[in-house]
Design a protein around this motif. Sequence first.
Motif, PDB file in Angstrom:
ATOM      1  N   THR A   1       1.658   7.991  -6.367  1.00  0.00           N
ATOM      2  CA  THR A   1       2.777   7.433  -6.549  1.00  0.00           C
ATOM      3  C   THR A   1       3.913   7.833  -5.777  1.00  0.00           C
ATOM      4  OG1 THR A   1       3.485   8.959  -8.297  1.00  0.00           O
ATOM      5  CG2 THR A   1       2.442   7.112  -9.198  1.00  0.00           C
ATOM      6  N   CYS A   2       5.021   7.012  -5.550  1.00  0.00           N
ATOM      7  CA  CYS A   2       6.130   7.263  -4.725  1.00  0.00           C
ATOM      8  C   CYS A   2       7.451   7.016  -5.636  1.00  0.00           C
ATOM      9  CB  CYS A   2       6.186   6.484  -3.524  1.00  0.00           C
ATOM     10  SG  CYS A   2       7.516   6.726  -2.571  1.00  0.00           S
ATOM     11  N   PRO A   3       8.138   7.954  -5.711  1.00  0.00           N
ATOM     12  CA  PRO A   3       9.549   7.869  -6.604  1.00  0.00           C
ATOM     13  C   PRO A   3      10.449   7.083  -5.811  1.00  0.00           C
ATOM     14  CG  PRO A   3       9.552   9.960  -5.714  1.00  0.00           C
ATOM     15  CD  PRO A   3       8.153   9.429  -5.254  1.00  0.00           C
TER      16      PRO A   3
ATOM     17  N   ASP B   1      -2.711   0.914  -7.890  1.00  0.00           N
ATOM     18  CA  ASP B   1      -1.431   1.671  -7.162  1.00  0.00           C
ATOM     19  C   ASP B   1      -1.392   0.770  -5.499  1.00  0.00           C
ATOM     20  OD1 ASP B   1      -0.750   3.215  -9.327  1.00  0.00           O
ATOM     21  OD2 ASP B   1      -2.421   4.510  -8.668  1.00  0.00           O
ATOM     22  N   PHE B   2      -1.535  -0.374  -5.324  1.00  0.00           N
ATOM     23  CA  PHE B   2      -1.881  -0.915  -4.136  1.00  0.00           C
ATOM     24  C   PHE B   2      -1.017  -0.455  -3.034  1.00  0.00           C
ATOM     25  CE2 PHE B   2      -1.668  -4.272  -1.021  1.00  0.00           C
ATOM     26  CZ  PHE B   2      -2.973  -4.947  -1.147  1.00  0.00           C
ATOM     27  N   ASP B   3       0.286  -0.399  -3.142  1.00  0.00           N
ATOM     28  CA  ASP B   3       1.188  -0.129  -2.121  1.00  0.00           C
ATOM     29  C   ASP B   3       0.960   1.327  -1.532  1.00  0.00           C
ATOM     30  OD1 ASP B   3       2.316   0.734  -4.433  1.00  0.00           O
ATOM     31  OD2 ASP B   3       4.378   0.418  -3.910  1.00  0.00           O
TER      32      ASP B   3
ATOM     33  N   ARG C   1       8.546  -4.063   1.046  1.00  0.00           N
ATOM     34  CA  ARG C   1       7.372  -4.382   2.010  1.00  0.00           C
ATOM     35  C   ARG C   1       7.843  -5.775   2.750  1.00  0.00           C
ATOM     36  NH1 ARG C   1       1.985  -4.014  -0.401  1.00  0.00           N
ATOM     37  NH2 ARG C   1       3.305  -4.395  -2.414  1.00  0.00           N
ATOM     38  N   VAL C   2       8.290  -6.583   1.934  1.00  0.00           N
ATOM     39  CA  VAL C   2       8.331  -8.069   2.242  1.00  0.00           C
ATOM     40  C   VAL C   2       9.697  -8.292   1.781  1.00  0.00           C
ATOM     41  CG1 VAL C   2       7.710 -10.594   1.893  1.00  0.00           C
ATOM     42  CG2 VAL C   2       5.980  -8.682   2.515  1.00  0.00           C
TER      43      VAL C   2
ATOM     44  N   PHE D   1      -0.965  -4.053   6.130  1.00  0.00           N
ATOM     45  CA  PHE D   1      -0.358  -5.347   5.753  1.00  0.00           C
ATOM     46  C   PHE D   1      -0.067  -5.769   4.212  1.00  0.00           C
ATOM     47  CE2 PHE D   1      -1.103 -10.188   5.789  1.00  0.00           C
ATOM     48  CZ  PHE D   1      -0.070 -10.519   6.856  1.00  0.00           C
ATOM     49  N   PRO D   2       0.783  -6.172   4.020  1.00  0.00           N
ATOM     50  CA  PRO D   2       1.106  -6.318   2.571  1.00  0.00           C
ATOM     51  C   PRO D   2       0.534  -7.712   2.022  1.00  0.00           C
ATOM     52  CG  PRO D   2       2.861  -7.041   3.747  1.00  0.00           C
ATOM     53  CD  PRO D   2       1.953  -6.335   5.019  1.00  0.00           C
ATOM     54  N   PHE D   3      -0.676  -7.687   1.774  1.00  0.00           N
ATOM     55  CA  PHE D   3      -1.782  -8.735   1.375  1.00  0.00           C
ATOM     56  C   PHE D   3      -1.210  -9.481  -0.117  1.00  0.00           C
ATOM     57  CE2 PHE D   3      -4.729  -6.662   4.191  1.00  0.00           C
ATOM     58  CZ  PHE D   3      -5.197  -7.726   4.997  1.00  0.00           C
ATOM     59  N   ASP D   4      -0.937  -8.554  -0.840  1.00  0.00           N
ATOM     60  CA  ASP D   4      -0.669  -8.789  -2.271  1.00  0.00           C
ATOM     61  C   ASP D   4       0.727  -9.551  -2.178  1.00  0.00           C
ATOM     62  OD1 ASP D   4       0.714  -6.599  -1.247  1.00  0.00           O
ATOM     63  OD2 ASP D   4       0.855  -5.571  -3.372  1.00  0.00           O
ATOM     64  N   LEU D   5       1.762  -9.204  -1.720  1.00  0.00           N
ATOM     65  CA  LEU D   5       3.097  -9.832  -1.678  1.00  0.00           C
ATOM     66  C   LEU D   5       3.196 -11.193  -0.890  1.00  0.00           C
ATOM     67  CD1 LEU D   5       5.465  -6.883  -1.273  1.00  0.00           C
ATOM     68  CD2 LEU D   5       4.681  -7.791  -3.373  1.00  0.00           C
ATOM     69  N   LEU D   6       2.277 -11.272   0.233  1.00  0.00           N
ATOM     70  CA  LEU D   6       2.395 -12.389   1.106  1.00  0.00           C
ATOM     71  C   LEU D   6       1.375 -13.540   0.265  1.00  0.00           C
ATOM     72  CD1 LEU D   6       2.203 -10.979   4.622  1.00  0.00           C
ATOM     73  CD2 LEU D   6       4.164 -12.151   3.398  1.00  0.00           C
TER      74      LEU D   6
END
Length: 1035
Positions: free
Chosen positions: A617-619, A828-830, A895-896, A948-953
Amino acid sequence: MFHLRTCAAKLRPLTASQTVKTISQHKPAAPRTFQQIRSYSAPVAAEPFLSGTSSNYVEEMYYAWLENPKSVHKSWDIFFRNANAGAAPGTAYQSPPPLSTSLSALTQAQSLVQAQPNVDKLVDDHLAVQSLIRAYQIRGHHVAQLDPLGILDADLDSCVPADIITSSDKLDLAVFKERLRLLTVGGFYGLDESDLDKVFHLPTTTFIGGNESALPLREIIRRLEMAYCQHVGVEFMFINDLEQCQWIRRKFETPGIMQFTTDEKRTLLARLVRSTRFEEFLHRKWSSEKRFGLEGCEVLIPALKTIIDKSSANGVDYVIMGMPHRGRLNVLANVIRKELEQIFCQFDSKLEAADEGSGDVKYHLGMYHRRINRVTERNITLSLVANPSHLEAADPVVMGKTKAEQFYCGDTKGKKVMSILLHGDAAFAGQGIVYETFHLSDLPSYTTHGTVHVVVNNQIGFTTDPRMARSSPYPTDVARVVNAPIFHVNADDPEAVVYVCNVAAEWRSTFHKDVVVDLVCYRRNGHNEMDEPMFTQPLMYNQIRKQKPVLQKYAEMLISEGVVNQPEYEEEISKYDRICEEAHARSKDEKILHIKHWLDSPWPGFFTLEGQPRSMTCPSTGLNEEDLAHIGKVASSVPVEDFTIHGGLSRILKTRGKLVKNRTVDWALAEYMAFGSLLKEGIHIRLSGQDVERGTFSHRHHVLHDQNVDKRTCIPMNHLWPNQAPYTVCNSSLSEYGVLGFELGFAMASPNALVLWEAQFGDFHNTAQCIIDQFICPGQAKWVRQNGIVLLLPHGMEGMGPEHSSARPERFLQMCNDDPDVFPKLDDFDVRQLYDCNWIVVNCSTPANFFHVLRRQIHLPFRKPLIIFTPKSLLRHPEARSSFDDMLPGTNFLRVIPESGPAAQNPDNVKRVLFCTGKVYYELTRERKTRDMEPDVAITRVEQLSPFPFDLLQREALKYPNAELVWCQEEHKNQGYYDYVKPRLRTTIDRAKPVWYAGRDPAAAPATGNKKTHLTELQRLLDTAFNLDAYKAFS
């Protein structure tokens, strides 16, 4: 002495002027104060034996006379007494007159002086001897016996320098006598053959006399030959520091100084046994495997161990090494002390890789080991940095890592941490990175306070003869540019090698400057064990096949001296052979290869014991309002009293203050906020590169300069918090390859630092392509070595021409390891995506996102290289601003950045979605507003390109079901992001729609140099982006 100097300035030149041309002026070893008695008033026209150069010799004699009148010849005693009494130098030689004698009486006595014709001869002869001594000091190395094979001159020149009377064991007797005649009787030095047995006073610039102040000329020549023309050649007379030159002279000229005790000789023999038998063991077991063995330079192992021993004794407790592949396994085994079974199992073709990534060949791997040094009984940490096959590329990396380790342990003088760099002769002369690295050696923010360079001089490069491989006499001549002394040594003389290495380590400890040891050796096999060298070097390899190995030579010498006997020698060999055999037996139990066991830069405590991140995780990377305001206040002020800054800078700081008051940041302030907040958290920040202190585009101004006091500077970033981490910002030399390698090495040392390198323009990073391609991109895959270095690459098409427009994003994206055809299925995709990638590539369009991505780089539970395409025009663009609200707690890097205007309110009515990244967004929004197409066209910014931000795009694409999908970029079609983005964007929508292109046409150059053409191209891409019928013909 005032009299002599004043007089010498007026005197006519010496008749035999060629005798004194080589004599340089020198200062006394220690300052002396002399009382000025009176000035000369006598005419000087008839004083033939003094000139501006010969006065050096007379001055030296005068100093000696002042200290002890009996230390000089009686004639000099008389001369100086008379000169001090007021006589002109040309009339001063006679029997000492009584103190009552008047000047007129002295003048009348000139006839007596003229009866002393030997005075001129005496001065000439002493000057000639001084010239001869200096000639050996300067050029003796040219005739030193350096080549173990005896077939090639190490300096590629078979001629003997014209001013050296080299001994008869170097030249045959007839040639020696002829040279002696040419250089003596009426020749260069004007000496007679009878002068060989005459005693001459020695100058203070030589130590060949030992405790004697005068020697016969014959003995002077013999001792000079012993010091400078045997198995050691010393290059040092180009150094412009008298103390350093005197130090070296003392080390090599003092009679009998190169002596070894019985124990030292036995230790040297044991080390040679290990070095030699290790290679022989590998050859016996794996004769058809490449291993790039050390045969022909086995003395390297005792050489390195000597440097480490001496350095350890002088207080060093951490040695960082870099080297090419030749001899690497031997160094790992016998210097670093890697377990032999771990080395031997690398030869097993059935060994399975336990780590993710590609791994690397065994002769590229690094190592980190802490052990007791058995000579000094002190702890020593040894690190051998992993390297690619690109020779010398690891040089600046080692320097950077060394600098970092010195920094973190507070070693400001380099007394605790040092570096040793090994080189090959062809690469040392041929690779420009060597020069770049040398020029970092004495810069305040880059110096490591001296590196010991060891050149394994095989006298051949792969198949290339050195006469075709370099224009300089030696492969080491590049070191002269930084006044590093160079010690050439015949590698078949182990004692000479060890002595030279002791001197080199002591030099580094004493003066904290670079030094070079040139091991002139040979390569017993071809470039590798499978290569046939006889194709190209038949004569050399015929000689090599006859050459007795150095271990055998040295063992025979010690046996003949009675230092060891034959049974003892054979037992030493048997003992090491047993060690190798036992390790080989254990190696067969190894079934899995763990590259992490070969890690050169471990980070204790950062990962779990298994080497995994402590979380996934990233805070949040946001800050509270108080910290933002405080950093903004410091960034817009001068925190030092009585400090005058430039008027233009005052206006810049005032503008910053207004932004902060309005809770707004521009690009420079966003960077300030990111850096300042990390410093509060104890994270050291180092920003390096060309002109980074001010910033290429005059936006940063992290170093303020007092306009009234030279060199008085202030770094406000270091005045933020009471217990903050230090901030280092440093303009680099005009180098990309060397400096980026250095910063990469610095970032290797600790995960708790943000290390950034900024290119002057992104276009220039390609001169550092080797560091990017061989270290940054695949470093973790090859060596399981994470690195969090940040590259800031100014990028943008703004009509500035082909070399000031593109950071070549297509190259970075081509090297990304994500699969364009696979939509990742991750928890935790990103963060997981970031962990799986080889590096992160971003192009931020807002200051807030730039702020967040810098902070995220440290708050991630692992480290990845970060490539940021930074803006130029956006630095001052009125719309490129962010509110404090985008940087408060709970905010993160985006990311996007999706469309947020009218188009997002009615997505079903949107006809086109423009995906873009970076600066072109502002041009698109302006054009969209001009055309009144805000409800029809949505613009989505891709801030993180890789991973690549597949999920957000996917979410964005599905949001607009009736819209065309268009990738828009300002770069040319064969460049930029299009080829990377298109297949991945298609994957996100299961290839249900085409992804169209709006941008510049394909081109060879990154940008046009014509402003009008630039604007025409820009308008054309904007027309395409907003022409809703543009792609109907292709549907």
